[in-house]
Design a protein around this motif. Structure first.
Motif, PDB file in Angstrom:
ATOM      1  N   GLY A 165       0.840  -1.120  -0.086  1.00 20.82           N
ATOM      2  CA  GLY A 165      -0.121  -0.050  -0.063  1.00 20.82           C
ATOM      3  C   GLY A 165       0.688   1.497   0.018  1.00 20.82           C
ATOM      4  N   ASP A 166       2.059   0.957   0.086  1.00 20.17           N
ATOM      5  CA  ASP A 166       3.020   2.180   0.161  1.00 20.17           C
ATOM      6  C   ASP A 166       3.090   3.165  -1.130  1.00 20.17           C
ATOM      7  OD1 ASP A 166       5.155   4.304   0.984  1.00 20.17           O
ATOM      8  OD2 ASP A 166       6.407   2.986  -0.328  1.00 20.17           O
ATOM      9  N   PRO A 167       2.724   4.194  -1.551  1.00 19.84           N
ATOM     10  CA  PRO A 167       2.780   4.726  -2.935  1.00 19.84           C
ATOM     11  C   PRO A 167       3.968   4.618  -3.645  1.00 19.84           C
ATOM     12  CG  PRO A 167       1.667   6.197  -1.322  1.00 19.84           C
ATOM     13  CD  PRO A 167       2.301   5.226  -0.436  1.00 19.84           C
ATOM     14  N   ALA A 168       5.281   4.761  -2.746  1.00 21.52           N
ATOM     15  CA  ALA A 168       6.277   4.617  -3.669  1.00 21.52           C
ATOM     16  C   ALA A 168       6.898   3.293  -3.721  1.00 21.52           C
ATOM     17  CB  ALA A 168       7.405   5.400  -2.686  1.00 21.52           C
ATOM     18  N   THR A 169       6.460   2.402  -3.046  1.00 27.18           N
ATOM     19  CA  THR A 169       6.632   0.971  -3.404  1.00 27.18           C
ATOM     20  C   THR A 169       5.825   0.618  -4.780  1.00 27.18           C
ATOM     21  OG1 THR A 169       6.823   0.515  -0.940  1.00 27.18           O
ATOM     22  CG2 THR A 169       6.317  -1.281  -2.573  1.00 27.18           C
ATOM     23  N   LYS A 170       4.687   1.011  -4.708  1.00 28.21           N
ATOM     24  CA  LYS A 170       3.391   0.953  -5.872  1.00 28.21           C
ATOM     25  C   LYS A 170       4.646   1.315  -7.238  1.00 28.21           C
ATOM     26  CE  LYS A 170      -0.799   1.062  -3.755  1.00 28.21           C
ATOM     27  NZ  LYS A 170      -2.144   1.902  -3.912  1.00 28.21           N
ATOM     28  N   GLU A 171       5.123   2.349  -7.256  1.00 25.59           N
ATOM     29  CA  GLU A 171       5.922   3.205  -8.222  1.00 25.59           C
ATOM     30  C   GLU A 171       6.983   2.265  -8.552  1.00 25.59           C
ATOM     31  OE1 GLU A 171       5.251   5.540 -10.511  1.00 25.59           O
ATOM     32  OE2 GLU A 171       3.444   5.829  -9.620  1.00 25.59           O
ATOM     33  N   LEU A 172       7.685   1.792  -7.610  1.00 23.52           N
ATOM     34  CA  LEU A 172       8.941   0.969  -7.594  1.00 23.52           C
ATOM     35  C   LEU A 172       8.630  -0.398  -8.313  1.00 23.52           C
ATOM     36  CD1 LEU A 172      11.855   0.211  -7.104  1.00 23.52           C
ATOM     37  CD2 LEU A 172      11.310  -0.333  -4.565  1.00 23.52           C
ATOM     38  N   TYR A 173       7.667  -1.119  -7.719  1.00 23.15           N
ATOM     39  CA  TYR A 173       7.147  -2.287  -8.346  1.00 23.15           C
ATOM     40  C   TYR A 173       6.617  -2.271 -10.033  1.00 23.15           C
ATOM     41  CZ  TYR A 173       6.765  -4.537  -3.627  1.00 23.15           C
ATOM     42  OH  TYR A 173       7.191  -5.071  -2.478  1.00 23.15           O
ATOM     43  N   ALA A 174       5.831  -1.265 -10.231  1.00 22.75           N
ATOM     44  CA  ALA A 174       5.561  -0.925 -11.538  1.00 22.75           C
ATOM     45  C   ALA A 174       6.803  -0.420 -12.539  1.00 22.75           C
ATOM     46  CB  ALA A 174       4.581   0.376 -11.577  1.00 22.75           C
ATOM     47  N   PHE A 175       7.722  -0.067 -11.996  1.00 21.31           N
ATOM     48  CA  PHE A 175       8.956   0.217 -12.852  1.00 21.31           C
ATOM     49  C   PHE A 175       9.645  -1.137 -12.910  1.00 21.31           C
ATOM     50  CE2 PHE A 175      13.724   1.058 -12.598  1.00 21.31           C
ATOM     51  CZ  PHE A 175      13.935   1.912 -13.398  1.00 21.31           C
ATOM     52  N   VAL A 176      10.075  -1.994 -12.104  1.00 22.57           N
ATOM     53  CA  VAL A 176      10.671  -3.149 -12.292  1.00 22.57           C
ATOM     54  C   VAL A 176       9.870  -4.118 -13.120  1.00 22.57           C
ATOM     55  CG1 VAL A 176      12.229  -2.908 -10.303  1.00 22.57           C
ATOM     56  CG2 VAL A 176      10.044  -4.050 -10.008  1.00 22.57           C
ATOM     57  N   ASP A 177       8.593  -4.144 -12.927  1.00 20.73           N
ATOM     58  CA  ASP A 177       7.777  -5.180 -13.490  1.00 20.73           C
ATOM     59  C   ASP A 177       7.868  -4.532 -15.048  1.00 20.73           C
ATOM     60  OD1 ASP A 177       7.436  -6.377 -11.286  1.00 20.73           O
ATOM     61  OD2 ASP A 177       5.273  -5.644 -10.982  1.00 20.73           O
ATOM     62  N   GLY A 178       7.738  -3.298 -15.327  1.00 15.18           N
ATOM     63  CA  GLY A 178       7.461  -2.831 -16.667  1.00 15.18           C
ATOM     64  C   GLY A 178       8.691  -3.283 -17.480  1.00 15.18           C
ATOM     65  N   ILE A 179       9.936  -3.124 -16.865  1.00 14.34           N
ATOM     66  CA  ILE A 179      11.340  -3.522 -17.341  1.00 14.34           C
ATOM     67  C   ILE A 179      11.157  -5.065 -17.784  1.00 14.34           C
ATOM     68  CG2 ILE A 179      13.638  -3.523 -16.908  1.00 14.34           C
ATOM     69  CD1 ILE A 179      13.440  -1.066 -15.615  1.00 14.34           C
ATOM     70  N   LEU A 180      10.920  -5.732 -16.780  1.00 12.54           N
ATOM     71  CA  LEU A 180      11.112  -7.164 -16.805  1.00 12.54           C
ATOM     72  C   LEU A 180      10.064  -7.824 -18.066  1.00 12.54           C
ATOM     73  CD1 LEU A 180      11.740  -8.270 -13.007  1.00 12.54           C
ATOM     74  CD2 LEU A 180      13.194  -8.069 -15.028  1.00 12.54           C
ATOM     75  N   LYS A 181       9.062  -7.232 -18.097  1.00 10.99           N
ATOM     76  CA  LYS A 181       8.074  -7.589 -19.049  1.00 10.99           C
ATOM     77  C   LYS A 181       8.564  -7.287 -20.710  1.00 10.99           C
ATOM     78  CE  LYS A 181       4.061  -7.429 -16.194  1.00 10.99           C
ATOM     79  NZ  LYS A 181       2.842  -6.558 -15.649  1.00 10.99           N
ATOM     80  N   ARG A 182       9.274  -6.576 -20.818  1.00  6.75           N
ATOM     81  CA  ARG A 182       9.806  -6.142 -22.282  1.00  6.75           C
ATOM     82  C   ARG A 182      10.599  -7.473 -22.775  1.00  6.75           C
ATOM     83  NH1 ARG A 182      12.797  -0.324 -20.386  1.00  6.75           N
ATOM     84  NH2 ARG A 182      10.624   0.645 -19.788  1.00  6.75           N
TER      85      ARG A 182
END
Length: 309
Positions: free
Chosen positions: A292-309
């Motif tokens: 639920g931490d907002p910065a954590t959500k951004e961090l997860y979205a960042f790494v997930d987006g890279i790994l899905k490429r």
């Protein structure tokens, strides 16, 4: 024996009513549920990353799930003004990243004033070099590394991921760095930081500190520029995407995040900024990995987006 029977003693046990037991039962269920999805952590602690073993601070900790194989890797660099801090101060980060299918590595490095700043840079580069060489033995993928750090660790992460000389010396190509996440750093452009702080102290009639950024970064404008991530940006170097996390209410770290973000964009490199509200320098770091931490959500979205490429 006579016909007299021995006395039988009874102990009366009074049980709570079912309604009184219900809250206790629910508490136990919720406690189990809170940990039901957590992956078991396999921890390898205090591994030396120099050979033969050097200073006790030249060590790292590795956390991974059981039977890990070929998982992406987070390398975490702690803060503390380059003078303090410890690799064990990671709160929930190891568990949070392992639960998401990562191997998590937290590194120590020698500290000022026992060594000079350049020694610290080489220490963290050596730690990443060790990870690159050995992490496959511990379930990680050496070709999918994310370098992250908080405060002083943010400066170290940013410099490692922009000035290729440090990692190149350890056999780590930029192509194996998939992302860089500096968290609330204030020294991506060191000359600007020193100039701004000096002018503010003069205006307030305050003296210069005896061991501030000017001295920590080896005392010359040339070194200040050399140790600034903003001065090592070029599109053809393979610099990884950046996520710059900062505290919105902190003008210093916000200005530095904006400065590095603007220079990354100017060089045609991928950069995203996220300013966290209702937090502070320490809490931003502490809460990373908490659901639920907002910065954590951004961090997860960042790494997930890279790994899905």
């Amino acid at each position: 024996m006579s016909g007299v029977r021995p006395a039988v003693r009874f102990t009366l046990v009074v049980l709570p009513s079912p309604m009184k037991l219900l809250p206790l039962f629910l508490t136990a269920v919720l406690a189990c549920s809170a940990h039901a999805d957590e992956t078991t952590l396999n921890a390898k602690l205090d591994l030396p990353y120099v050979a033969p073993a050097g200073d006790p601070l030249q060590t790292l900790d590795v956390y991974g799930p059981p039977n890990a194989k070929n998982l992406p890797v987070v390398v975490w660099i702690h803060g503390g003004g380059w003078q303090a801090g410890d690799k064990k101060a990671v709160n929930v980060k190891p568990q949070a990243f392992v639960d998401r299918g990562f191997v998590f590595v937290s590194v120590n490095y020698r500290l000022l004033p026992a060594v000079i700043m350049a020694d610290i840079f080489h220490d963290v580069a050596k730690s990443v070099g060790w990870v690159h060489q050995h992490i496959a033995e511990l379930g990680g993928d050496p070709h999918r590394l994310f370098v992250m750090g908080h405060s002083a660790g943010a400066q170290l992460a940013a410099l490692l991921c922009t000035d290729e000389r440090y990692l190149k010396a350890e056999g780590v190509p930029f192509a194996d760095l998939k992302g860089c996440v500096p968290v609330d750093g204030d020294t991506y452009d060191i000359p600007l930081v020193i100039t701004t702080a000096t002018e503010a102290r003069k205006a307030a009639g305050k003296p210069e500190p005896t061991f501030g950024h000017r001295e920590k970064f080896e005392g010359t404008p040339e070194k200040w520029a050399e140790y600034s991530a903003v001065n090592h940006l070029a599109k053809d170097k393979g610099i990884p995407p950046f996520l710059l996390l900062h505290v919105t209410a902190d003008p210093s770290t916000t200005a530095q995040a904006q400065r590095l973000g603007a220079e990354l964009a100017k060089a045609g490199l991928s950069a995203k900024l996220f300013g966290a509200n209702d937090t502070n320098h320490s809490k931003l770091d502490h809460d990373l990995g908490i659901e639920g931490d907002p910065a954590t959500k951004e961090l997860y979205a960042f790494v997930d987006g890279i790994l899905k490429r």
